[in-house]
Design an enzyme around this catalytic site. Structure first.
Site: not given
Ligand code: SF4
Length: 158
Positions: A54, A56, A73, A75, A84
């Site tokens: 991820c 972020c 991802c 996740c 998310c």
């Molecule tokens: Fe990041 Fe969203 Fe992927 Fe989860 S689903 S790893 S929060 S981009």
């Protein structure tokens, strides 16, 4: 192309994002630059670490995080609760629930022939549902696709 990730990984993560959005019934952000930046971040991690960690979050040890798997991802929060925090995949859960109730109500009413609602009432109800859909997640758009051209263009100056 100067977007910080190889074209191969960008394309791989673009396709993954589209497929996962379709499969999970989620949508990209109405501001596609958010989608593009997150996909770019995933592609960079794919190149750097071999896994789409991820993008972020802050990690003290990215390799250890990849090995642990929680933030690869999609996740765990996304897989388990459709959460998310990067806003790559956005849901309309409340909308679907209310829509289900709406359809059920009219189906039962029709069967029992007890409720006769006029066009105006139906329209008001639909508008209410549409507003709920937007309120569920103000940032959710209507698309589950993003082209490679869009991806490159939206991340060009970053
Ligand atoms: Fe990041 Fe969203 Fe992927 Fe989860 S689903 S790893 S929060 S981009």
């Amino acid at each position: 192309m100067d977007v910080g990730a190889t074209e191969k990984s960008l394309e791989m993560m673009r396709k993954f994002s589209e497929q996962y959005a379709r499969g999970s019934g989620t949508y990209f952000c109405m501001d596609k630059s958010v989608t593009a930046v997150v996909i770019q971040g995933l592609a960079e991690h794919k190149d750097e670490l071999g896994s789409p960690l991820c993008p972020c979050r802050h990690y003290d040890d990215k390799e250890a995080e990849v090995a642990q798997g929680f933030w690869n991802c999609p996740c765990v929060p996304m897989r388990e609760r459709k959460e998310c925090h990067c806003m790559l995949f956005l849901t309309y859960v409340l909308f679907c629930f209310v829509l289900f109730c709406f359809v059920l109500f009219f189906a039962l009413a029709r069967i029992r022939r007890e409720v006769a609602l006029g066009d105006e009432t139906r329209l008001t109800t639909l508008l209410f549902l549409y507003r709920l859909r937007r309120d569920d997640n103000d940032f959710a758009g209507d698309e589950q696709t993003i082209s490679m051209d869009e991806l490159v263009e939206l991340t060009e100056d970053m």
